[in-house]
Design a protein around this motif. Structure first.
Motif, mmCIF file in Angstrom:
data_model
loop_
_atom_site.group_PDB
_atom_site.id
_atom_site.type_symbol
_atom_site.label_atom_id
_atom_site.label_comp_id
_atom_site.label_asym_id
_atom_site.label_seq_id
_atom_site.Cartn_x
_atom_site.Cartn_y
_atom_site.Cartn_z
ATOM 1 N N CYS A 114 -3.618 3.281 7.669
ATOM 2 C CA CYS A 114 -3.669 4.101 6.457
ATOM 3 C C CYS A 114 -2.276 4.633 6.163
ATOM 4 N N ILE A 115 -1.825 4.419 4.939
ATOM 5 C CA ILE A 115 -0.555 5.000 4.512
ATOM 6 C C ILE A 115 -0.847 5.945 3.362
ATOM 7 N N LEU A 116 0.070 6.861 3.132
ATOM 8 C CA LEU A 116 -0.140 7.808 2.049
ATOM 9 C C LEU A 116 1.148 8.064 1.312
ATOM 10 N N SER A 152 1.745 1.422 -6.824
ATOM 11 C CA SER A 152 2.751 0.368 -6.657
ATOM 12 C C SER A 152 3.657 0.648 -5.469
ATOM 13 N N GLN A 153 4.070 1.886 -5.310
ATOM 14 C CA GLN A 153 4.947 2.238 -4.190
ATOM 15 C C GLN A 153 4.251 1.994 -2.854
ATOM 16 N N MET A 154 2.977 2.369 -2.758
ATOM 17 C CA MET A 154 2.245 2.135 -1.508
ATOM 18 C C MET A 154 2.045 0.647 -1.255
ATOM 19 N N LEU A 213 -3.675 4.493 0.920
ATOM 20 C CA LEU A 213 -4.007 3.069 0.941
ATOM 21 C C LEU A 213 -4.513 2.744 2.340
ATOM 22 N N ILE A 214 -5.598 2.004 2.420
ATOM 23 C CA ILE A 214 -6.151 1.549 3.696
ATOM 24 C C ILE A 214 -6.170 0.026 3.693
ATOM 25 N N SER A 217 -7.886 -2.785 1.453
ATOM 26 C CA SER A 217 -9.292 -2.551 1.135
ATOM 27 C C SER A 217 -9.514 -1.360 0.220
ATOM 28 N N LEU A 218 -8.538 -0.455 0.159
ATOM 29 C CA LEU A 218 -8.743 0.736 -0.655
ATOM 30 C C LEU A 218 -7.393 1.312 -1.077
#
Length: 142
Positions: free
Chosen positions: A41-43, A82-84, A54-55, A67-68
């Motif tokens: 998971c990133i944020l 877009s950055q994530m 984002l997962i 996935s998310l």
């Protein structure tokens, strides 16, 4: 200041609240917690506040699959999705990155296209009357 970072367990409540803003409940808390604990998971932080997350996983034919992607409604249209996505493509351990969205989600389709993802297929029968469009991007073409 905006930062894209790997989520930590201390971010869980803030991430779940962003998710609640979008889906109206906290039903994905266990799913989000598991992704954080597994480093999937990133944020995006905006001035210390979680603006989106984002997962992903690598179980889709041994390729990275987003996935998310969730961005707080109040923080949309700032390029955070877009950055994530770009962060994940740069740091992905697999060459191929996939994701998907419903045919009805035209705004997400535009995000995929703007970030160099191409349509790679359609899956019927996940959501009645709203096929899922699969998108692909090669890390080497980034």
């Amino acid at each position: 200041m905006v930062n894209i970072v790997e989520a930590q367990i201390t971010d869980l409540d803030a991430i779940v609240q962003v998710d609640r803003q979008v889906i109206g409940n906290t039903s994905r808390k266990v799913f989000i917690e598991k992704a954080i604990k597994q480093g999937r998971c990133i944020l995006v932080n905006e001035d210390g506040d979680v603006a989106g997350f984002l997962i992903y996983d690598t179980h889709f034919f041994e390729c990275t699959f987003i996935s998310l992607i969730i961005v707080s409604p109040a923080k949309r249209r700032k390029g955070y999705a877009s950055q994530m996505m770009n962060y994940l493509v740069r740091t992905s351990l697999t060459e191929k990155i996939f994701s998907s969205t419903n045919r009805s989600n035209e705004s997400m389709q535009k995000v995929f296209k703007a970030n160099g993802f191409i349509q790679s297929g359609i899956v019927e029968n996940l959501d009645e009357g709203d096929p899922e469009i699969i998108y692909f991007k090669s890390k080497s073409l980034s």
